[in-house]
Design a protein around this motif. Sequence first.
Motif, PDB file in Angstrom:
ATOM      1  N   GLN A  96       1.260 -64.959 -92.084  1.00  0.00           N
ATOM      2  CA  GLN A  96       1.232 -66.309 -92.666  1.00  0.00           C
ATOM      3  C   GLN A  96      -0.107 -66.996 -92.382  1.00  0.00           C
ATOM      4  OE1 GLN A  96       3.454 -67.351 -94.871  1.00  0.00           O
ATOM      5  NE2 GLN A  96       4.406 -65.347 -94.567  1.00  0.00           N
ATOM      6  N   LYS A  97      -0.635 -66.797 -91.181  1.00  0.00           N
ATOM      7  CA  LYS A  97      -1.953 -67.358 -90.873  1.00  0.00           C
ATOM      8  C   LYS A  97      -3.022 -66.690 -91.723  1.00  0.00           C
ATOM      9  CE  LYS A  97      -1.270 -68.972 -86.168  1.00  0.00           C
ATOM     10  NZ  LYS A  97      -1.751 -68.900 -84.779  1.00  0.00           N
ATOM     11  N   ALA A  98      -2.887 -65.389 -91.939  1.00  0.00           N
ATOM     12  CA  ALA A  98      -3.845 -64.669 -92.784  1.00  0.00           C
ATOM     13  C   ALA A  98      -3.810 -65.224 -94.205  1.00  0.00           C
ATOM     14  CB  ALA A  98      -3.540 -63.173 -92.791  1.00  0.00           C
ATOM     15  N   ILE A  99      -2.624 -65.393 -94.743  1.00  0.00           N
ATOM     16  CA  ILE A  99      -2.480 -65.911 -96.110  1.00  0.00           C
ATOM     17  C   ILE A  99      -3.117 -67.287 -96.214  1.00  0.00           C
ATOM     18  CG2 ILE A  99      -0.801 -66.715 -97.810  1.00  0.00           C
ATOM     19  CD1 ILE A  99       1.053 -64.404 -96.677  1.00  0.00           C
ATOM     20  N   ALA A 100      -2.835 -68.152 -95.250  1.00  0.00           N
ATOM     21  CA  ALA A 100      -3.404 -69.513 -95.272  1.00  0.00           C
ATOM     22  C   ALA A 100      -4.920 -69.462 -95.204  1.00  0.00           C
ATOM     23  CB  ALA A 100      -2.839 -70.335 -94.120  1.00  0.00           C
ATOM     24  N   SER A 101      -5.455 -68.607 -94.360  1.00  0.00           N
ATOM     25  CA  SER A 101      -6.907 -68.503 -94.206  1.00  0.00           C
ATOM     26  C   SER A 101      -7.561 -67.930 -95.469  1.00  0.00           C
ATOM     27  CB  SER A 101      -7.221 -67.629 -92.989  1.00  0.00           C
ATOM     28  OG  SER A 101      -8.558 -67.746 -92.615  1.00  0.00           O
ATOM     29  N   TYR A 102      -6.938 -66.924 -96.055  1.00  0.00           N
ATOM     30  CA  TYR A 102      -7.455 -66.380 -97.316  1.00  0.00           C
ATOM     31  C   TYR A 102      -7.441 -67.453 -98.412  1.00  0.00           C
ATOM     32  CZ  TYR A 102      -7.128 -61.486 -95.689  1.00  0.00           C
ATOM     33  OH  TYR A 102      -7.296 -60.292 -95.022  1.00  0.00           O
ATOM     34  N   ARG A 103      -6.394 -68.254 -98.447  1.00  0.00           N
ATOM     35  CA  ARG A 103      -6.306 -69.294 -99.482  1.00  0.00           C
ATOM     36  C   ARG A 103      -7.380 -70.359 -99.307  1.00  0.00           C
ATOM     37  NH1 ARG A 103       0.230 -69.425 -99.950  1.00  0.00           N
ATOM     38  NH2 ARG A 103       0.367 -67.684-101.393  1.00  0.00           N
ATOM     39  N   VAL A 104      -7.700 -70.691 -98.060  1.00  0.00           N
ATOM     40  CA  VAL A 104      -8.799 -71.628 -97.823  1.00  0.00           C
ATOM     41  C   VAL A 104     -10.093 -71.039 -98.366  1.00  0.00           C
ATOM     42  CG1 VAL A 104     -10.234 -72.692 -96.025  1.00  0.00           C
ATOM     43  CG2 VAL A 104      -7.746 -72.782 -95.850  1.00  0.00           C
ATOM     44  N   ALA A 105     -10.346 -69.773 -98.065  1.00  0.00           N
ATOM     45  CA  ALA A 105     -11.560 -69.115 -98.558  1.00  0.00           C
ATOM     46  C   ALA A 105     -11.568 -69.078-100.086  1.00  0.00           C
ATOM     47  CB  ALA A 105     -11.666 -67.703 -97.987  1.00  0.00           C
ATOM     48  N   LEU A 106     -10.441 -68.726-100.673  1.00  0.00           N
ATOM     49  CA  LEU A 106     -10.348 -68.664-102.135  1.00  0.00           C
ATOM     50  C   LEU A 106     -10.628 -70.026-102.756  1.00  0.00           C
ATOM     51  CD1 LEU A 106      -9.679 -66.876-104.588  1.00  0.00           C
ATOM     52  CD2 LEU A 106      -7.290 -67.586-104.307  1.00  0.00           C
ATOM     53  N   GLY A 107     -10.114 -71.072-102.134  1.00  0.00           N
ATOM     54  CA  GLY A 107     -10.348 -72.423-102.638  1.00  0.00           C
ATOM     55  C   GLY A 107     -11.810 -72.830-102.594  1.00  0.00           C
ATOM     56  N   ARG A 108     -12.570 -72.216-101.702  1.00  0.00           N
ATOM     57  CA  ARG A 108     -14.002 -72.522-101.609  1.00  0.00           C
ATOM     58  C   ARG A 108     -14.827 -71.705-102.603  1.00  0.00           C
ATOM     59  NH1 ARG A 108     -16.511 -71.272 -96.685  1.00  0.00           N
ATOM     60  NH2 ARG A 108     -18.208 -72.559 -97.454  1.00  0.00           N
ATOM     61  N   ILE A 109     -14.417 -70.457-102.851  1.00  0.00           N
ATOM     62  CA  ILE A 109     -15.282 -69.593-103.676  1.00  0.00           C
ATOM     63  C   ILE A 109     -14.931 -69.585-105.150  1.00  0.00           C
ATOM     64  CG2 ILE A 109     -15.923 -68.087-101.766  1.00  0.00           C
ATOM     65  CD1 ILE A 109     -13.932 -66.032-102.859  1.00  0.00           C
ATOM     66  N   GLU A 110     -13.663 -69.703-105.475  1.00  0.00           N
ATOM     67  CA  GLU A 110     -13.294 -69.597-106.887  1.00  0.00           C
ATOM     68  C   GLU A 110     -13.921 -70.686-107.758  1.00  0.00           C
ATOM     69  OE1 GLU A 110      -9.505 -68.311-109.555  1.00  0.00           O
ATOM     70  OE2 GLU A 110      -9.106 -69.559-107.809  1.00  0.00           O
ATOM     71  N   PRO A 111     -13.952 -71.958-107.323  1.00  0.00           N
ATOM     72  CA  PRO A 111     -14.583 -72.972-108.179  1.00  0.00           C
ATOM     73  C   PRO A 111     -16.070 -72.709-108.425  1.00  0.00           C
ATOM     74  CG  PRO A 111     -13.236 -74.028-106.498  1.00  0.00           C
ATOM     75  CD  PRO A 111     -13.317 -72.568-106.149  1.00  0.00           C
ATOM     76  N   THR A 112     -16.722 -72.086-107.466  1.00  0.00           N
ATOM     77  CA  THR A 112     -18.157 -71.813-107.595  1.00  0.00           C
ATOM     78  C   THR A 112     -18.436 -70.536-108.377  1.00  0.00           C
ATOM     79  OG1 THR A 112     -18.556 -72.905-105.492  1.00  0.00           O
ATOM     80  CG2 THR A 112     -20.295 -71.464-106.303  1.00  0.00           C
ATOM     81  N   LEU A 113     -17.700 -69.472-108.043  1.00  0.00           N
ATOM     82  CA  LEU A 113     -17.977 -68.159-108.635  1.00  0.00           C
ATOM     83  C   LEU A 113     -17.188 -67.875-109.904  1.00  0.00           C
ATOM     84  CD1 LEU A 113     -18.109 -66.011-105.381  1.00  0.00           C
ATOM     85  CD2 LEU A 113     -20.005 -67.089-106.609  1.00  0.00           C
ATOM     86  N   GLY A 114     -16.082 -68.561-110.076  1.00  0.00           N
ATOM     87  CA  GLY A 114     -15.247 -68.339-111.253  1.00  0.00           C
ATOM     88  C   GLY A 114     -14.156 -67.318-110.985  1.00  0.00           C
ATOM     89  N   PRO A 115     -13.090 -67.359-111.774  1.00  0.00           N
ATOM     90  CA  PRO A 115     -11.926 -66.512-111.529  1.00  0.00           C
ATOM     91  C   PRO A 115     -12.158 -65.021-111.777  1.00  0.00           C
ATOM     92  CG  PRO A 115     -11.643 -67.746-113.553  1.00  0.00           C
ATOM     93  CD  PRO A 115     -12.886 -68.266-112.902  1.00  0.00           C
ATOM     94  N   GLU A 116     -13.202 -64.677-112.495  1.00  0.00           N
ATOM     95  CA  GLU A 116     -13.452 -63.272-112.819  1.00  0.00           C
ATOM     96  C   GLU A 116     -14.409 -62.588-111.847  1.00  0.00           C
ATOM     97  OE1 GLU A 116     -11.613 -61.851-115.163  1.00  0.00           O
ATOM     98  OE2 GLU A 116     -10.733 -63.835-115.495  1.00  0.00           O
ATOM     99  N   ASN A 117     -14.911 -63.311-110.873  1.00  0.00           N
ATOM    100  CA  ASN A 117     -15.857 -62.745-109.918  1.00  0.00           C
ATOM    101  C   ASN A 117     -15.175 -61.680-109.047  1.00  0.00           C
ATOM    102  OD1 ASN A 117     -17.162 -62.848-107.030  1.00  0.00           O
ATOM    103  ND2 ASN A 117     -18.720 -63.522-108.488  1.00  0.00           N
ATOM    104  N   PRO A 118     -15.872 -60.578-108.747  1.00  0.00           N
ATOM    105  CA  PRO A 118     -15.277 -59.515-107.915  1.00  0.00           C
ATOM    106  C   PRO A 118     -14.838 -59.989-106.528  1.00  0.00           C
ATOM    107  CG  PRO A 118     -17.259 -58.706-108.998  1.00  0.00           C
ATOM    108  CD  PRO A 118     -17.180 -60.182-109.272  1.00  0.00           C
ATOM    109  N   LEU A 119     -15.577 -60.898-105.913  1.00  0.00           N
ATOM    110  CA  LEU A 119     -15.176 -61.394-104.599  1.00  0.00           C
ATOM    111  C   LEU A 119     -13.879 -62.191-104.703  1.00  0.00           C
ATOM    112  CD1 LEU A 119     -15.621 -61.718-101.582  1.00  0.00           C
ATOM    113  CD2 LEU A 119     -17.133 -63.664-102.084  1.00  0.00           C
ATOM    114  N   VAL A 120     -13.730 -62.967-105.744  1.00  0.00           N
ATOM    115  CA  VAL A 120     -12.495 -63.722-105.965  1.00  0.00           C
ATOM    116  C   VAL A 120     -11.331 -62.748-106.124  1.00  0.00           C
ATOM    117  CG1 VAL A 120     -11.294 -65.268-107.566  1.00  0.00           C
ATOM    118  CG2 VAL A 120     -13.669 -65.734-106.933  1.00  0.00           C
TER     119      VAL A 120
END
Length: 93
Positions: free
Chosen positions: A50-74
Amino acid sequence: MYRADDRPDLAVPLYEGNLTHWQQTLGDHPNVLSAQLTLADTYKEAGAHQKAIASYRVALGRIEPTLGPENPLVAKVRARIKAAEYASSLPDR
């Protein structure tokens, strides 16, 4: 070192401190994202899904708006979330 020795539970507090340091020192910086993902991976390895999921979601919230949903890192972070969700659904052994 602890992760390499298959002791992620001992690595978690170190990575938490590392993330806090990078956030306080650098603010919004790629090293902060890297520390966030490393901590999330370590949580997952330690069984704290659960902590992993929360931490991944924080990271996703930071990168997806910048890189876009189709980016490989996203896509990679989304896959890590799904893997952690799956692992959390398994019965404890």
